[in-house]
Design a protein around this motif. Structure first.
Motif, PDB file in Angstrom:
ATOM      1  N   VAL A  49      -3.101 -13.216   1.776  1.00 56.30           N
ATOM      2  CA  VAL A  49      -3.398 -11.893   2.342  1.00 56.30           C
ATOM      3  C   VAL A  49      -4.858 -11.804   2.785  1.00 56.30           C
ATOM      4  O   VAL A  49      -5.149 -11.337   3.885  1.00 56.30           O
ATOM      5  CB  VAL A  49      -3.047 -10.775   1.335  1.00 56.30           C
ATOM      6  CG1 VAL A  49      -3.567  -9.420   1.806  1.00 56.30           C
ATOM      7  CG2 VAL A  49      -1.537 -10.732   1.116  1.00 56.30           C
ATOM      8  N   ALA A  50      -5.777 -12.275   1.947  1.00 55.94           N
ATOM      9  CA  ALA A  50      -7.199 -12.200   2.292  1.00 55.94           C
ATOM     10  C   ALA A  50      -7.520 -13.016   3.539  1.00 55.94           C
ATOM     11  O   ALA A  50      -8.410 -12.650   4.313  1.00 55.94           O
ATOM     12  CB  ALA A  50      -8.052 -12.687   1.118  1.00 55.94           C
ATOM     13  N   ALA A  51      -6.773 -14.094   3.763  1.00 53.62           N
ATOM     14  CA  ALA A  51      -6.995 -14.952   4.928  1.00 53.62           C
ATOM     15  C   ALA A  51      -6.273 -14.434   6.174  1.00 53.62           C
ATOM     16  O   ALA A  51      -6.270 -15.095   7.210  1.00 53.62           O
ATOM     17  CB  ALA A  51      -6.534 -16.372   4.613  1.00 53.62           C
ATOM     18  N   ASP A  52      -5.664 -13.264   6.071  1.00 51.39           N
ATOM     19  CA  ASP A  52      -4.920 -12.657   7.180  1.00 51.39           C
ATOM     20  C   ASP A  52      -3.723 -13.491   7.624  1.00 51.39           C
ATOM     21  O   ASP A  52      -3.341 -13.498   8.792  1.00 51.39           O
ATOM     22  CB  ASP A  52      -5.840 -12.382   8.382  1.00 51.39           C
ATOM     23  CG  ASP A  52      -6.936 -11.394   8.049  1.00 51.39           C
ATOM     24  OD1 ASP A  52      -6.656 -10.419   7.324  1.00 51.39           O
ATOM     25  OD2 ASP A  52      -8.080 -11.601   8.499  1.00 51.39           O
ATOM     26  N   LEU A  53      -3.103 -14.193   6.677  1.00 48.87           N
ATOM     27  CA  LEU A  53      -1.905 -14.975   6.964  1.00 48.87           C
ATOM     28  C   LEU A  53      -0.638 -14.274   6.482  1.00 48.87           C
ATOM     29  O   LEU A  53       0.464 -14.784   6.666  1.00 48.87           O
ATOM     30  CB  LEU A  53      -2.016 -16.364   6.332  1.00 48.87           C
ATOM     31  CG  LEU A  53      -3.142 -17.229   6.895  1.00 48.87           C
ATOM     32  CD1 LEU A  53      -3.252 -18.528   6.108  1.00 48.87           C
ATOM     33  CD2 LEU A  53      -2.919 -17.506   8.368  1.00 48.87           C
ATOM     34  N   ALA A  54      -0.808 -13.120   5.840  1.00 47.80           N
ATOM     35  CA  ALA A  54       0.315 -12.295   5.404  1.00 47.80           C
ATOM     36  C   ALA A  54      -0.176 -10.864   5.258  1.00 47.80           C
ATOM     37  O   ALA A  54      -1.363 -10.624   5.015  1.00 47.80           O
ATOM     38  CB  ALA A  54       0.870 -12.791   4.075  1.00 47.80           C
ATOM     39  N   LEU A  55       0.739  -9.945   5.395  1.00 47.46           N
ATOM     40  CA  LEU A  55       0.408  -8.543   5.167  1.00 47.46           C
ATOM     41  C   LEU A  55       0.509  -8.242   3.674  1.00 47.46           C
ATOM     42  O   LEU A  55       1.316  -8.848   2.972  1.00 47.46           O
ATOM     43  CB  LEU A  55       1.366  -7.644   5.947  1.00 47.46           C
ATOM     44  CG  LEU A  55       1.257  -7.743   7.464  1.00 47.46           C
ATOM     45  CD1 LEU A  55       2.381  -6.960   8.123  1.00 47.46           C
ATOM     46  CD2 LEU A  55      -0.097  -7.248   7.940  1.00 47.46           C
ATOM     47  N   PRO A  56      -0.305  -7.312   3.184  1.00 51.85           N
ATOM     48  CA  PRO A  56      -0.201  -6.953   1.770  1.00 51.85           C
ATOM     49  C   PRO A  56       1.098  -6.209   1.492  1.00 51.85           C
ATOM     50  O   PRO A  56       1.415  -5.233   2.163  1.00 51.85           O
ATOM     51  CB  PRO A  56      -1.421  -6.056   1.539  1.00 51.85           C
ATOM     52  CG  PRO A  56      -1.789  -5.544   2.877  1.00 51.85           C
ATOM     53  CD  PRO A  56      -1.343  -6.572   3.880  1.00 51.85           C
ATOM     54  N   LYS A  57       1.850  -6.700   0.567  1.00 54.65           N
ATOM     55  CA  LYS A  57       3.121  -6.078   0.163  1.00 54.65           C
ATOM     56  C   LYS A  57       3.408  -6.505  -1.263  1.00 54.65           C
ATOM     57  O   LYS A  57       3.259  -7.677  -1.612  1.00 54.65           O
ATOM     58  CB  LYS A  57       4.243  -6.550   1.100  1.00 54.65           C
ATOM     59  CG  LYS A  57       5.620  -6.057   0.756  1.00 54.65           C
ATOM     60  CD  LYS A  57       5.818  -4.633   1.164  1.00 54.65           C
ATOM     61  CE  LYS A  57       7.279  -4.244   0.943  1.00 54.65           C
ATOM     62  NZ  LYS A  57       7.446  -2.865   0.668  1.00 54.65           N
ATOM     63  N   ASP A  58       3.796  -5.568  -2.112  1.00 55.10           N
ATOM     64  CA  ASP A  58       4.143  -5.901  -3.487  1.00 55.10           C
ATOM     65  C   ASP A  58       5.336  -6.845  -3.522  1.00 55.10           C
ATOM     66  O   ASP A  58       6.268  -6.730  -2.728  1.00 55.10           O
ATOM     67  CB  ASP A  58       4.488  -4.638  -4.282  1.00 55.10           C
ATOM     68  CG  ASP A  58       3.267  -3.800  -4.597  1.00 55.10           C
ATOM     69  OD1 ASP A  58       2.137  -4.301  -4.440  1.00 55.10           O
ATOM     70  OD2 ASP A  58       3.441  -2.641  -5.004  1.00 55.10           O
TER      71      ASP A  58
END
Length: 104
Positions: free
Chosen positions: A88-97
């Motif tokens: 998520v921090a690397a912008d390779l995924a969106l934040p989602k639980d």
């Protein structure tokens, strides 16, 4: 930046991971935990090469190799939680639980 709170289950040891993007390839990881086993090795994970870490098998990641020295159980969710924060921090995924629900 990504913040991941990991509640691994019956042990009750909460782990909070903060991951900050330094550049396109590198993130900085900070681990705060109640777990005495993870606490022993958490300081060994500081700077992560995102692409080396996320595009290999779990057991080949530096995060897993480092944490396995302290993990009491192979089902510990901490390594996966850290990897999710890196992603998520690397912008390779969106934040989602993400959840694991266990019933008997």
């Amino acid at each position: 930046m990504a913040v991941v709170e990991i509640s691994p289950g019956i042990c009750g040891f909460i782990t909070k991971v903060t991951v900050k993007k330094i550049n396109k390839r590198v993130v900085e990881v900070n681990i705060e935990t109640d777990c005495p086993n993870i606490k022993k090795v958490a300081g060994d994970i500081k700077s992560i090469d995102v692409y080396k870490e996320l595009f290999c098998k779990l057991h080949e990641t530096n995060i897993y190799k480092t944490l396995i020295k302290g993990m009491a159980h192979p089902t510990c969710l901490v390594p996966l939680g850290i990897l999710k924060g890196v992603e998520v921090a690397a912008d390779l995924a969106l934040p989602k639980d993400a959840t694991i629900n266990v019933h008997s």
